[in-house]
Enzyme design. Structure first.
Site, short mmCIF file in Angstrom:
data_model
loop_
_atom_site.label_atom_id
_atom_site.label_comp_id
_atom_site.label_asym_id
_atom_site.label_seq_id
_atom_site.Cartn_x
_atom_site.Cartn_y
_atom_site.Cartn_z
N ASP A 115 49.81 34.48 38.51
CA ASP A 115 50.76 34.12 39.57
C ASP A 115 50.12 33.96 40.95
O ASP A 115 50.68 33.35 41.83
CB ASP A 115 51.88 35.17 39.66
CG ASP A 115 51.37 36.57 40.00
OD1 ASP A 115 50.14 36.75 40.14
OD2 ASP A 115 52.20 37.49 40.13
N HIS A 116 48.92 34.49 41.15
CA HIS A 116 48.33 34.53 42.48
C HIS A 116 47.48 33.32 42.84
O HIS A 116 47.23 33.08 44.03
CB HIS A 116 47.47 35.79 42.62
CG HIS A 116 48.20 36.99 43.11
ND1 HIS A 116 49.31 37.49 42.46
CD2 HIS A 116 48.00 37.80 44.18
CE1 HIS A 116 49.75 38.56 43.11
NE2 HIS A 116 48.97 38.76 44.15
N ARG A 144 44.67 45.69 46.51
CA ARG A 144 43.41 45.08 46.08
C ARG A 144 42.22 46.03 46.24
O ARG A 144 41.91 46.51 47.32
CB ARG A 144 43.16 43.78 46.83
CG ARG A 144 42.88 43.91 48.30
CD ARG A 144 42.91 42.55 48.99
NE ARG A 144 44.23 41.98 48.93
CZ ARG A 144 44.74 41.20 49.90
NH1 ARG A 144 44.04 40.91 50.96
NH2 ARG A 144 45.96 40.71 49.79
N ASP A 146 49.05 45.74 41.58
CA ASP A 146 49.64 45.02 42.71
C ASP A 146 50.55 45.99 43.44
O ASP A 146 51.27 46.77 42.80
CB ASP A 146 50.44 43.80 42.23
CG ASP A 146 50.87 42.92 43.39
OD1 ASP A 146 50.14 41.94 43.68
OD2 ASP A 146 51.90 43.21 44.01
N SER A 168 48.11 45.46 50.52
CA SER A 168 47.90 45.17 49.11
C SER A 168 47.12 46.27 48.41
O SER A 168 46.38 47.03 49.03
CB SER A 168 47.15 43.84 48.98
OG SER A 168 46.69 43.64 47.67
N ARG A 223 55.79 40.97 53.15
CA ARG A 223 54.91 41.34 54.25
C ARG A 223 54.87 40.26 55.30
O ARG A 223 55.05 39.09 55.01
CB ARG A 223 53.48 41.57 53.74
CG ARG A 223 53.33 42.69 52.76
CD ARG A 223 51.90 43.19 52.77
NE ARG A 223 51.73 44.16 51.71
CZ ARG A 223 51.21 43.88 50.52
NH1 ARG A 223 50.81 42.66 50.26
NH2 ARG A 223 51.08 44.82 49.62
#
Length: 753
Positions: A127-128, A644, A192, A642, A447
């Site tokens: 999806d990213h 990440r 995520d 995030s 965000r």
């Protein structure tokens, strides 16, 4: 056949094969699959109930529902120390979900572990990597072409190691989870930070880094500091323009982006009954989002118990809200934001309105936005602002196309984008402005940090509900309040928009759309996963070096960060997403968004050897090449945003040894520990001011590194003077072993041997 099992079958038929797991809470006595994709993996309510009873007896007090779910998944409920905010829980999550940008590094780490298969049901969601440019179909075709190497790696790695694979175009990870994998009582971790979306169905769904996901996929108990619980009592019912999103927007303004750190925010009270499932997932808000990484509350593990009530904590009286710019906790009533914008000098004209995102793109969200759009169209109006629509999943896209919502929104002037994250994460090829041009956008995203959506630091982004975004896009200005203000139709007559209403679920079953799921094969012995040594997108990982057993002497300060430093500042997204599987290449974005306190600039730091100013990554690489170990000095809530883990992998790869701040966001602090770094906090926050970028630091006490014992830090100033300060940490014994081994992955391999 039991009555419960029959009721489950009834619900599944009524809600559609790919619909929400609403009835699972009724299945404590029935043998029910975790999802229809995994018919042989069952929900273990019996074990959950057994563990809860053990813990309740030990603690001798009632448990909130969130506690029941968390403690019900303890690895050792009889022996586990349980103290909110202090003890580390060893948990056994039910499943793992990974989005494609973080799955690359997670799967590379899992491959490095040498294990043949994942130990729990796991999925990858593409999806990213789809950039919003021309519209859904064209953008999807382009993404498949550009990212073919990465998609092939994820598909083959999934097939090899037993991980389900959701293909590009299937939808946003969190909507897919809600449709297929969420159920009351589930403990799910996802790579995520918006994983808490699943809390809308009474589960605990937590955002983590890839290394945490590897632990769970490897069958190792997952560690989490025992969360505190913040109760939010909802009374009355929502009406008019007020939506569940306003609960989160309001609470974000109260708690701020760091106020939920270390806590589950649990909603209760009679007001919960008036909120739909997709409304409840909208505030993934609160209850652990970053499991409480900071209350960017819109995705702070929003936890709504569908069938239970608890003690009151907070009473909210709500009006429609809009938060921003530049931070999601700057809350304003919609009725007041125009005046505030005029006072602050924020652009009033709205250039783009964007609806969708992982948490606000359900069928109900699209229906409410379409209800607003129909009223404007009936008076001959279209959007004054540009307008984009992001469906949350292929199922949502197909259903809103069938039921006419998508066409209504197109008629209003909207462009339907791909079923993907898109502009919400910076995947937006924006053409209507130049970088540096001051402008305003309004979104229903999660965000609105500086440069988050379009890489333009002058874009003033506001977050609100999809229906408010739609109304503001029609009016084209922040000064419009749909509750009181009038629009003028093409016939010259004034009219006021009525508060929208829409069905939570379609009257007909959901249309599943195209089949976008790849099952892992039963026999993967012949499956190969290839990573080219010349690839610019993927790179096999090399183990990080072990601790040498000595204190850290004469550490150079790479940068002393001024103010907010999110994971977007540390490891930017947008165009850098293409390097998420290549550690060395993506390290070229290290801290390029952080503001250097020495000169007030981004991506400009002094090289302590040459005394020249240059980009942060270049300076870090210079230090690494010359054997100079370094640290970063940060401010409050360092690493918010995030999940990440690249924001931890990159500094480790380029030679960092410690990150010293006033405070950390939860996920980032854990990610740093996982990679063998030292996340440390000032015992006295005022000591932040004692350190200057030209100083050198020595960290002492590592030979006697124990939980709860502060470390000493000697600050060596250029004039020869020294100061000693104390640094706190939150390491437990297991995490100290990660540091000594060089990383959590290194330690896993040691234990396997």
């Amino acid at each position: 056949r039991s009555p419960i099992a029959s009721l489950v079958t009834f619900y599944k038929k009524a809600l559609g094969v790919r619909q929400y797991h609403v009835a699972s809470v009724l299945c404590q006595r029935a043998k029910v699959a975790m999802s229809h994709f995994e018919p042989n993996e069952y929900i273990h309510y019996d074990l959950l109930e057994k563990n809860i009873n053990i813990v309740r007896k030990r603690l001798n007090r009632p448990l909130t529902l969130s506690e029941k779910i968390v403690y019900g998944h303890l690895d050792d409920p009889a022996g586990q120390e349980i103290e909110r905010g202090k003890s580390y829980l060893r948990l056994r999550p039910d499943r793992v979900a990974m989005q494609d940008a973080t799955a690359q590094m997670a799967m590379l780490q899992f491959i490095s572990s040498g294990l043949p298969k994942v130990a729990v049901p796991s999925t990858i969601h593409c999806d990213h990597l789809i950039e919003a440019q021309l519209g859904g179909e064209k953008d999807l075709r382009r993404a498949k072409d550009i990212n073919q190497e990465v998609y092939n790696f994820l598909a083959t790695a999934g097939a090899k190691y037993g991980v389900g694979f959701w293909k590009p175009g299937s939808g946003i990870i969190h909507q897919i989870i809600l449709e297929n994998y969420a159920y009351p009582g589930v403990l799910l971790i996802g790579t995520d930070s918006h994983t808490p979306n699943g809390g809308g169905l009474g589960g605990i769904c937590i955002g983590v880094g890839g290394a945490d996901a590897v632990d769970v996929m490897a069958g190792i108990p997952w560690e989490l500091k025992c969360p505190k619980v913040i109760g939010v009592k909802l009374t009355g019912s929502l009406s008019g323009w007020t939506s569940p999103k306003d609960v989160i927007l309001k609470v974000a303004g109260i708690l701020t982006v760091k106020g939920g750190t270390g806590a589950i925010v649990e909603y209760h009270g009679p007001g919960v009954d008036s909120i739909s499932c997709t409304g409840e997932e909208a505030p993934p808000g609160l209850v652990f989002g970053r499991c409480c990484g900071g209350c960017e509350v819109r995705r702070q593990l929003g936890f709504f118990p569908p069938l239970f009530f608890f003690l009151a904590c907070l009473f909210l009286q709500l009006k429609p809200h809009i938060n921003g710019p530049f931070t999601p906790d700057l809350a304003h009533p919609v009725a007041e934001v125009g005046k505030v914008a005029e006072k602050e000098g924020w652009p009033l004209d709205i250039r783009v309105g964007l609806i969708g995102s992982c948490t606000n793109s359900s069928y109900e969200d699209m229906g409410r936005s379409a209800a607003v759009a129909k009223q404007a169209l009936a008076h001959g109006l279209k959007c004054k602002s540009q307008f984009t629509i992001t469906p949350g999943s292929e199922q949502i896209r197909a259903t809103i196309e069938r039921d006419g919502y998508a066409q209504i929104l197109r008629d209003l002037g909207g462009i339907v984008l791909a079923n993907a994250c898109g502009p919400c994460i910076g995947q937006w090829d924006r053409k209507d402005i130049k970088k540096g041009e001051k402008n305003t956008i309004v979104t229903s995203y999660n965000r609105n940090f500086t440069g988050r959506n379009d890489a333009n630091p002058e874009t003033h982004a506001f977050v609100t509900s999809p229906e408010i975004v739609t109304a503001l896009a029609i009016a084209g200005t922040l000064k419009f309040n749909p509750e009181t203000d009038y629009l003028t139709g093409t016939d010259g007559k004034k009219f006021k928009l009525e508060a929208p209403d829409a069905d939570e679920l379609p009257k007909a079953e959901f249309d599943p759309g195209q089949d976008t799921y790849q099952h892992p094969p039963k026999d993967s012995s012949g499956q190969h996963v290839d990573v080219s040594p010349t690839s610019q997108r993927l790179q096999l990982l090399e183990p990080f070096d072990k601790w040498d057993g000595k204190d850290l002497e004469d550490l150079q300060i790479l940068i002393k960060v001024k103010g907010k430093c999110t994971t977007d500042h540390i490891s930017a997204a947008g165009p850098w997403l293409k390097f998420r599987g290549h550690l060395d290449n993506i390290s070229n974005n290290l801290l390029i968004g952080a503001i250097n306190i020495e000169n007030g600039k981004a991506n400009s730091v002094r090289n302590a050897v040459t005394q020249e100013f240059g980009p942060v990554p270049d300076t870090a690489r210079y230090y690494k090449k010359h054997g100079i170990r370094w640290v970063v000095i940060g401010d409050e809530n360092y690493g918010e945003g995030s999940s990440r883990e690249h924001a931890a992998l990159e500094p480790r790869h380029l030679g960092a040894r410690a990150i010293i701040t006033k405070s950390f966001a939860r996920i980032h602090e854990t990610n740093l520990k996982k990679q063998g770094l030292l996340p440390l906090t000032f015992a006295d926050p005022a000591d932040y001011n004692k350190i200057h970028p030209v100083d050198k630091l020595t960290i002492q006490g590592l030979k006697d590194f124990t939980p709860g014992k502060p470390l000493k830090c000697i600050i060596k100033h250029p004039n020869g003077t020294q100061e000693t300060i104390l640094l706190n940490h939150t390491f437990n014994e297991t995490q100290i072993e990660w540091f000594r081994a060089g990383s959590a992955l290194n330690r896993m391999k040691e234990l396997q041997q």
